[in-house]
Scaffold this motif. Structure first.
Motif, PDB file in Angstrom:
ATOM      1  N   GLN A  26       0.820  -1.207   0.000  1.00  0.00           N
ATOM      2  CA  GLN A  26       0.000   0.000   0.000  1.00  0.00           C
ATOM      3  C   GLN A  26       0.853   1.257   0.000  1.00  0.00           C
ATOM      4  O   GLN A  26       1.977   1.263   0.482  1.00  0.00           O
ATOM      5  CB  GLN A  26      -0.919   0.011   1.218  1.00  0.00           C
ATOM      6  CG  GLN A  26      -1.982  -1.046   1.151  1.00  0.00           C
ATOM      7  CD  GLN A  26      -2.888  -1.015   2.357  1.00  0.00           C
ATOM      8  OE1 GLN A  26      -2.826  -0.123   3.188  1.00  0.00           O
ATOM      9  NE2 GLN A  26      -3.740  -2.020   2.461  1.00  0.00           N
ATOM     10  N   GLU A  53      -5.419   0.491  -5.087  1.00  0.00           N
ATOM     11  CA  GLU A  53      -5.242   0.888  -3.688  1.00  0.00           C
ATOM     12  C   GLU A  53      -6.517   0.615  -2.885  1.00  0.00           C
ATOM     13  O   GLU A  53      -6.451   0.142  -1.752  1.00  0.00           O
ATOM     14  CB  GLU A  53      -4.879   2.369  -3.607  1.00  0.00           C
ATOM     15  CG  GLU A  53      -4.636   2.871  -2.208  1.00  0.00           C
ATOM     16  CD  GLU A  53      -3.385   2.319  -1.576  1.00  0.00           C
ATOM     17  OE1 GLU A  53      -3.312   2.292  -0.341  1.00  0.00           O
ATOM     18  OE2 GLU A  53      -2.477   1.895  -2.310  1.00  0.00           O
ATOM     19  N   VAL A  57      -6.978  -1.933   0.355  1.00  0.00           N
ATOM     20  CA  VAL A  57      -7.544  -1.510   1.638  1.00  0.00           C
ATOM     21  C   VAL A  57      -8.680  -2.439   2.049  1.00  0.00           C
ATOM     22  O   VAL A  57      -8.762  -2.869   3.209  1.00  0.00           O
ATOM     23  CB  VAL A  57      -8.018  -0.044   1.559  1.00  0.00           C
ATOM     24  CG1 VAL A  57      -8.841   0.342   2.775  1.00  0.00           C
ATOM     25  CG2 VAL A  57      -6.839   0.886   1.410  1.00  0.00           C
TER      26      VAL A  57
END
Length: 79
Positions: A26, A53, A57
């Motif tokens: 990340q 991304e 998450v």
């Protein structure tokens, strides 16, 4: 029961390794110098949940939840 506990322990170790790898992939949360100039309100920043991304998450959250549940289940018998 010992076989099930062993299998769950191996799964817990694998999940922890995967969580570590995902967190390392990340990006940082710092806005950098773009926030000073007002560039933080771009199309990319508004639709970040649809990008890679965002997927990382969501995967991190799901795996952490699974990690916590497995940890609790494995420790129930130790009381």
């Amino acid at each position: 029961m010992a076989v099930l506990k062993t299998i769950l322990t191996v799964v817990l170790i694998l999940i922890s390794i995967i969580i570590t790898a995902i967190i390392l992939c990340q990006e940082g949360k710092s806005a950098g110098l773009g926030a000073i100039a007002g560039a933080s309100d771009t199309y990319w920043s508004k639709h970040k949940d649809r990008s890679m991304e965002g997927v990382l998450v969501k995967a991190t959250r799901a795996l952490v939840a699974l990690f916590l549940i497995l940890s609790i289940v494995l420790n129930i018998g130790s009381f």
